[in-house]
Design a protein around this motif. Structure first.
Motif, PDB file in Angstrom:
ATOM      1  N   ALA A 188       0.831  -1.202   0.000  1.00 59.18           N
ATOM      2  CA  ALA A 188       0.000   0.000   0.000  1.00 59.18           C
ATOM      3  C   ALA A 188       0.865   1.251   0.000  1.00 59.18           C
ATOM      4  CB  ALA A 188      -0.936  -0.005   1.203  1.00 59.18           C
ATOM      5  N   LEU A 189       1.937   1.242   0.802  1.00 60.97           N
ATOM      6  CA  LEU A 189       2.834   2.389   0.854  1.00 60.97           C
ATOM      7  C   LEU A 189       3.632   2.537  -0.435  1.00 60.97           C
ATOM      8  CD1 LEU A 189       4.218   2.084   4.498  1.00 60.97           C
ATOM      9  CD2 LEU A 189       2.637   3.820   3.642  1.00 60.97           C
ATOM     10  N   ALA A 205       2.831   1.787  -3.672  1.00 62.50           N
ATOM     11  CA  ALA A 205       2.098   2.446  -4.766  1.00 62.50           C
ATOM     12  C   ALA A 205       0.596   2.229  -4.666  1.00 62.50           C
ATOM     13  CB  ALA A 205       2.603   1.968  -6.123  1.00 62.50           C
ATOM     14  N   GLY A 206       0.091   2.023  -3.455  1.00 68.81           N
ATOM     15  CA  GLY A 206      -1.341   1.812  -3.312  1.00 68.81           C
ATOM     16  C   GLY A 206      -1.818   0.481  -3.846  1.00 68.81           C
ATOM     17  N   ARG A 228      -6.659   2.249  -8.548  1.00 70.06           N
ATOM     18  CA  ARG A 228      -6.333   2.365  -7.120  1.00 70.06           C
ATOM     19  C   ARG A 228      -4.956   3.004  -6.931  1.00 70.06           C
ATOM     20  NH1 ARG A 228      -6.875  -2.514  -2.676  1.00 70.06           N
ATOM     21  NH2 ARG A 228      -5.677  -1.546  -1.007  1.00 70.06           N
ATOM     22  N   SER A 229      -3.975   2.549  -7.707  1.00 70.82           N
ATOM     23  CA  SER A 229      -2.635   3.106  -7.616  1.00 70.82           C
ATOM     24  C   SER A 229      -2.605   4.548  -8.105  1.00 70.82           C
ATOM     25  CB  SER A 229      -1.660   2.254  -8.423  1.00 70.82           C
ATOM     26  OG  SER A 229      -1.521   0.975  -7.851  1.00 70.82           O
ATOM     27  N   LEU A 276      -5.035   6.731  -7.999  1.00 74.11           N
ATOM     28  CA  LEU A 276      -5.656   7.557  -6.967  1.00 74.11           C
ATOM     29  C   LEU A 276      -4.700   7.778  -5.802  1.00 74.11           C
ATOM     30  CD1 LEU A 276      -8.158   8.993  -5.824  1.00 74.11           C
ATOM     31  CD2 LEU A 276      -8.920   6.775  -4.921  1.00 74.11           C
ATOM     32  N   TYR A 277      -3.997   6.716  -5.402  1.00 75.65           N
ATOM     33  CA  TYR A 277      -3.056   6.818  -4.283  1.00 75.65           C
ATOM     34  C   TYR A 277      -1.930   7.799  -4.598  1.00 75.65           C
ATOM     35  CZ  TYR A 277       0.662   5.471  -1.041  1.00 75.65           C
ATOM     36  OH  TYR A 277       1.669   5.494  -0.112  1.00 75.65           O
ATOM     37  N   VAL A 278      -1.308   7.622  -5.754  1.00 79.94           N
ATOM     38  CA  VAL A 278      -0.178   8.471  -6.121  1.00 79.94           C
ATOM     39  C   VAL A 278      -0.612   9.923  -6.277  1.00 79.94           C
ATOM     40  CG1 VAL A 278       1.498   8.969  -7.942  1.00 79.94           C
ATOM     41  CG2 VAL A 278       1.156   6.613  -7.176  1.00 79.94           C
ATOM     42  N   HIS A 279      -1.750  10.149  -6.928  1.00 84.10           N
ATOM     43  CA  HIS A 279      -2.223  11.524  -7.088  1.00 84.10           C
ATOM     44  C   HIS A 279      -2.559  12.159  -5.733  1.00 84.10           C
ATOM     45  CE1 HIS A 279      -2.559  10.620 -11.392  1.00 84.10           C
ATOM     46  NE2 HIS A 279      -2.679  11.929 -11.579  1.00 84.10           N
ATOM     47  N   THR A 280      -3.075  11.376  -4.817  1.00 85.78           N
ATOM     48  CA  THR A 280      -3.389  11.905  -3.484  1.00 85.78           C
ATOM     49  C   THR A 280      -2.115  12.287  -2.744  1.00 85.78           C
ATOM     50  OG1 THR A 280      -5.396  10.559  -3.342  1.00 85.78           O
ATOM     51  CG2 THR A 280      -4.470  11.389  -1.275  1.00 85.78           C
ATOM     52  N   VAL A 281      -1.120  11.407  -2.777  1.00 83.77           N
ATOM     53  CA  VAL A 281       0.148  11.703  -2.103  1.00 83.77           C
ATOM     54  C   VAL A 281       0.812  12.940  -2.697  1.00 83.77           C
ATOM     55  CG1 VAL A 281       2.498  10.851  -1.707  1.00 83.77           C
ATOM     56  CG2 VAL A 281       0.554   9.322  -1.381  1.00 83.77           C
TER      57      VAL A 281
END
Length: 247
Positions: A81-82, A84-85, A133-134, A136-141
């Motif tokens: 998860a850390l 790349a989501g 999912r990845s 969204l995670y990367v864009h959020t970070v």
């Protein structure tokens, strides 16, 4: 003993990976004078990112901490998860499918339409694993670092984006493409459709945490990454061995 060594190495890899990341993003100031240090950190982060994924890979096979499936799952899920989501179950199931169908249609790590084309195969590989999912995670970070904390975008790209992308290329080239690509006049040794890099131990560690000893891994997926050199010396890639490979 295997579990203690695995956990210690996992803590060292993941701990340094997180420390460099947070220092590079939240403490470090990027200037022309500090650029050489930034490049060194980016290179170290790329290599450590490969290591984090290899730790998760061992967790999938239960070789990180033998006999502790819940602990393996927890460590793998958090680190993926850390990283790349990524979803733990999705990647674990895909990796087991890879072992079952290695080099055949249905293998999620293989591109049967371009079995000798690095760039097209990498594109297929990337699209299969880097989903919404990845993204969204990367864009959020990135959004939090840039818009909320105020980290310069060039610093985010250099110390977060490039090491992540570089590690995916490194993992793919040394751990998937080289072991499984089709080469004229070089047939695979057996049903695993895999070959091992002929690198020495240090080069093997530097390139892909020994994941390039890939035929040995397919023969003995219960052997942790740090013991793959011993597996290679023991000839695991030459024949189906059932004896325990020494750590």
């Amino acid at each position: 003993m295997q579990g203690a060594i695995g956990l210690a190495l996992a803590a060292a890899i993941a701990g340094n990976w997180l420390a460099i990341h947070f220092y590079g993003i939240l403490v470090f100031t990027l200037t022309w004078e500090s650029l050489p240090l930034a490049l060194a950190m980016a290179a170290a982060q790329c290599w450590l990112s490969v290591g984090v994924f290899i730790v998760c890979h061992d967790a999938m096979h239960g070789s990180l901490v033998p006999g502790k499936p819940k602990l393996n799952g927890a460590i793998g899920a958090v680190l993926l998860a850390l990283y790349a989501g990524f979803g733990w179950k999705q990647l674990r199931d895909a990796h087991f499918a890879h072992h079952k169908l290695a080099g055949h249609a249905g293998d999620p790590d293989f591109d049967e339409h371009h079995p000798d084309d690095f760039f097209r195969w990498y594109g297929t590989f990337f699209k299969r694993y880097f989903g919404w999912r990845s993204l969204l995670y990367v864009h959020t970070v990135v959004g939090i670092y840039w818009l909320v904390i105020g980290v310069p975008m060039v610093q985010i790209v250099l110390l977060y984006g490039l090491p992540a992308l570089g590690s995916s290329l490194q993992l793919f080239y040394f751990g998937t493409y080289r072991p499984h690509c089709h080469r004229e006049g070089q047939p695979f040794a057996d049903r695993h459709n895999a070959r091992s890099n002929d690198f020495g131990t240090l080069a093997s560690l530097a390139t892909c945490f020994h994941f390039g000893y890939h035929l040995e891994h397919h023969h003995r997926p219960d052997v942790p990454w740090w013991s793959l050199p011993a597996a290679k010396r023991a000839g695991v890639g030459d024949t189906e061995l059932t004896a325990k490979v020494p750590a």
